[in-house]
Design an enzyme around this catalytic site. Structure first.
Site, PDB file in Angstrom:
ATOM      1  N   LYS A   1       0.831  -1.215   0.000  1.00 12.59           N
ATOM      2  CA  LYS A   1       0.000   0.000   0.000  1.00 12.59           C
ATOM      3  C   LYS A   1       0.856   1.251   0.000  1.00 12.59           C
ATOM      4  O   LYS A   1       0.553   2.214  -0.698  1.00 12.59           O
ATOM      5  CB  LYS A   1      -0.954   0.002   1.204  1.00 12.59           C
TER       6      LYS A   1
ATOM      7  N   LYS B   1      -4.859  -9.578  -7.001  1.00 12.26           N
ATOM      8  CA  LYS B   1      -6.110  -9.763  -6.259  1.00 12.26           C
ATOM      9  C   LYS B   1      -7.098  -8.662  -6.630  1.00 12.26           C
ATOM     10  O   LYS B   1      -6.684  -7.531  -6.933  1.00 12.26           O
ATOM     11  CB  LYS B   1      -5.855  -9.796  -4.752  1.00 12.26           C
TER      12      LYS B   1
ATOM     13  N   LYS C   1     -10.054  -2.623  -4.533  1.00 12.78           N
ATOM     14  CA  LYS C   1     -10.658  -1.339  -4.948  1.00 12.78           C
ATOM     15  C   LYS C   1      -9.599  -0.337  -5.376  1.00 12.78           C
ATOM     16  O   LYS C   1      -9.904   0.626  -6.057  1.00 12.78           O
ATOM     17  CB  LYS C   1     -11.530  -0.763  -3.836  1.00 12.78           C
TER      18      LYS C   1
HETATM   19  N1  AQP Z   1      -9.491 -10.148  -3.664  1.00 13.28           N
HETATM   20  C1  AQP Z   1      -9.791 -10.654  -2.499  1.00 13.28           C
HETATM   21  N2  AQP Z   1      -9.977 -11.986  -2.366  1.00 13.28           N
HETATM   22  C2  AQP Z   1     -10.288 -12.523  -1.161  1.00 13.28           C
HETATM   23  N3  AQP Z   1     -10.464 -11.794  -0.041  1.00 13.28           N
HETATM   24  C3  AQP Z   1     -10.306 -10.464  -0.123  1.00 13.28           C
HETATM   25  N4  AQP Z   1     -10.405  -9.470   0.784  1.00 13.28           N
HETATM   26  C4  AQP Z   1     -10.130  -8.279   0.176  1.00 13.28           C
HETATM   27  N5  AQP Z   1      -9.856  -8.484  -1.119  1.00 13.28           N
HETATM   28  C5  AQP Z   1      -9.948  -9.822  -1.344  1.00 13.28           C
HETATM   29  C6  AQP Z   1     -10.796  -9.678   2.184  1.00 13.28           C
HETATM   30  O1  AQP Z   1     -11.857  -8.794   2.481  1.00 13.28           O
HETATM   31  C7  AQP Z   1     -11.845  -8.514   3.876  1.00 13.28           C
HETATM   32  C8  AQP Z   1     -12.057  -7.036   4.113  1.00 13.28           C
HETATM   33  O2  AQP Z   1     -10.881  -6.393   3.687  1.00 13.28           O
HETATM   34  P1  AQP Z   1     -10.557  -4.900   3.898  1.00 13.28           P
HETATM   35  O3  AQP Z   1     -11.534  -4.195   4.724  1.00 13.28           O
HETATM   36  O4  AQP Z   1      -9.125  -4.849   4.290  1.00 13.28           O
HETATM   37  O5  AQP Z   1     -10.787  -4.500   2.446  1.00 13.28           O
HETATM   38  P2  AQP Z   1      -9.847  -3.720   1.647  1.00 13.28           P
HETATM   39  O6  AQP Z   1      -8.437  -3.873   2.046  1.00 13.28           O
HETATM   40  O7  AQP Z   1     -10.464  -2.378   1.726  1.00 13.28           O
HETATM   41  O8  AQP Z   1     -10.031  -4.407   0.270  1.00 13.28           O
HETATM   42  P3  AQP Z   1      -9.160  -4.057  -0.903  1.00 13.28           P
HETATM   43  O9  AQP Z   1     -10.035  -3.860  -2.052  1.00 13.28           O
HETATM   44  O10 AQP Z   1      -8.086  -5.082  -0.976  1.00 13.28           O
HETATM   45  O11 AQP Z   1      -8.582  -2.637  -0.497  1.00 13.28           O
HETATM   46  P4  AQP Z   1      -7.249  -2.004  -0.894  1.00 13.28           P
HETATM   47  O12 AQP Z   1      -7.299  -1.876  -2.370  1.00 13.28           O
HETATM   48  O13 AQP Z   1      -7.303  -0.691  -0.175  1.00 13.28           O
HETATM   49  O14 AQP Z   1      -6.152  -2.915  -0.420  1.00 13.28           O
HETATM   50  C9  AQP Z   1     -10.496  -9.017   4.416  1.00 13.28           C
HETATM   51  O15 AQP Z   1     -10.709 -10.189   5.154  1.00 13.28           O
HETATM   52  C10 AQP Z   1      -9.700  -9.295   3.171  1.00 13.28           C
HETATM   53  O16 AQP Z   1      -8.798 -10.362   3.349  1.00 13.28           O
END
Ligand code: AQP
Length: 337
Positions: free
Chosen positions: A116, A199, A202
């Site tokens: 990140k 993966k 967002k």
């Molecule tokens: N692609 C994925 N496959 C499986 N599990 C996923 N999770 C996130 N992406 C995947 C799981 O979702 C839960 C909530 O995660 P979060 O609140 O940390 O969500 P996030 O980080 O906002 O999701 P993003 O889209 O991955 O955000 P960014 O882009 O900001 O990093 C967790 O249990 C996570 O494992």
């Protein structure tokens, strides 16, 4: 309520106007099933959300939408404790304590931070983003969770949680349950539909491979139908050679409940287009009632507030007790009331 069921705890960030299919299949779907068998605590982690800059009005709105969506996908406040992280001040309090039990080098090894901060650049990276895995440790330990249902990307943070719980327990006496990750192999990592080696996330460079549950259904079905596959034609499961097709098969399997081998047989003699069209139809049918339920919760803010007030009260009862024990073990002089 005292229960002898094992306990689960998990959280999701209110950093988007919608959860995506990766969030749902990787984590939230398991939350729904675990509320039937476990003493389940689930939260919307707004303290984590501010590790990157947030617009206040949008954060507030996304927090409500997140809660409504969790109810929309099937969380039942009678079966689980659903709350907002900032409603329970013990998270920040134990978070500080756990910061003081973590080595700097240990925190610096967290790959999520490296990913990140790499995307954001050093100037925009906050100290909060660096220490958020330690706040996550506190989130989990406060509830004495036995299991933590998350996606694969969170495994390293659960390992950190185990290490810190063991460190605290061995220095100061048994205080915290050492939790295990609960990660389902089949849906541990859902991949981007346009880049099936990354993966679904967002913060991907383009939203074309991201399926948001609350987006207009037509937008999502179009994305599914345009998913990147490969130059072959035979629908079969091969994570290396057919990453895109394998991702679609796993998503289909998770939604339809049919096993991957059964689906491969079902698509025998048909091309990738048939898989995409069927998955798009399946998705549309599945997501419509979720969207409708989410909307009806959003239309009833008083009920959402009631759910959250009850959730915070139940969460604080557990978190307060754990924090008091931890403070006592550390040697903080108890405040007399
Ligand atoms: N692609 C994925 N496959 C499986 N599990 C996923 N999770 C996130 N992406 C995947 C799981 O979702 C839960 C909530 O995660 P979060 O609140 O940390 O969500 P996030 O980080 O906002 O999701 P993003 O889209 O991955 O955000 P960014 O882009 O900001 O990093 C967790 O249990 C996570 O494992």
């Amino acid at each position: 309520m005292v229960t002898d069921r094992p306990r689960v705890l998990s959280g999701i960030q209110p950093t988007s106007g919608s959860f995506h299919l990766g969030n749902y299949l990787g984590a939230v779907r398991q939350w729904v099933s675990l509320q039937e068998t476990h003493d389940a605590f689930y939260m919307v982690v707004d303290l984590h959300a501010i590790t990157v800059e947030q617009d206040p009005a949008t954060l507030r709105e996304n927090t409500r939408v997140s809660v409504a969506q969790l109810l929309g996908v099937g969380l039942d406040p009678e079966r689980c404790t659903l709350f907002i992280q900032s409603h329970v001040p013990e998270h920040a309090q134990l978070g500080w304590v756990m910061n003081c039990f973590t080595g700097f080098g240990e925190a610096a090894r967290m790959t999520q931070f490296k990913d990140k901060s790499g995307k954001q650049g050093a100037d925009r990276t906050t100290v909060g983003l660096f220490t958020y895995p330690i706040l996550q440790v506190a989130d989990i330990l406060l509830y004495q969770a036995d299991q933590v249902p998350v996606g694969e990307d969170q495994r390293q943070h659960i390992e950190l949680t185990r290490d810190l719980a063991e460190r605290f327990n061995s220095r100061l006496g048994q205080t915290f349950t050492v939790p295990n990750p609960y990660i389902l192999k089949e849906t541990a990592k859902i991949f981007d539909l346009q880049d099936p080696t990354s993966k679904m996330s967002k913060s991907a460079s383009t939203p074309k491979g991201l399926v948001n549950l609350l987006d207009e259904v037509k937008t999502s079905t179009k994305k599914i139908k345009s998913a990147v596959t490969d130059t072959g034609t035979v629908v079969s499961y091969d994570e290396q050679e057919k990453a895109g097709v394998s991702n679609l098969l796993r998503i289909h399997s998770a939604i339809s409940g049919r096993s991957v081998p059964e689906l491969v047989e079902h698509f025998e003699g048909r091309m990738y287009g048939a898989l995409k069209t069927e998955l798009a139809e399946l998705y549309a049918e599945w997501v419509a009632p979720i969207q409708q339920r989410t909307r009806s919760y959003l239309d009833d803010p008083a009920e959402l507030d009631r759910v959250l007030a009850r959730g915070a009260e139940k969460a604080r009862a557990v978190a307060g007790e754990t924090l008091a024990t931890a403070y006592d073990r550390i040697g903080f002089l108890a405040a007399k009331r």
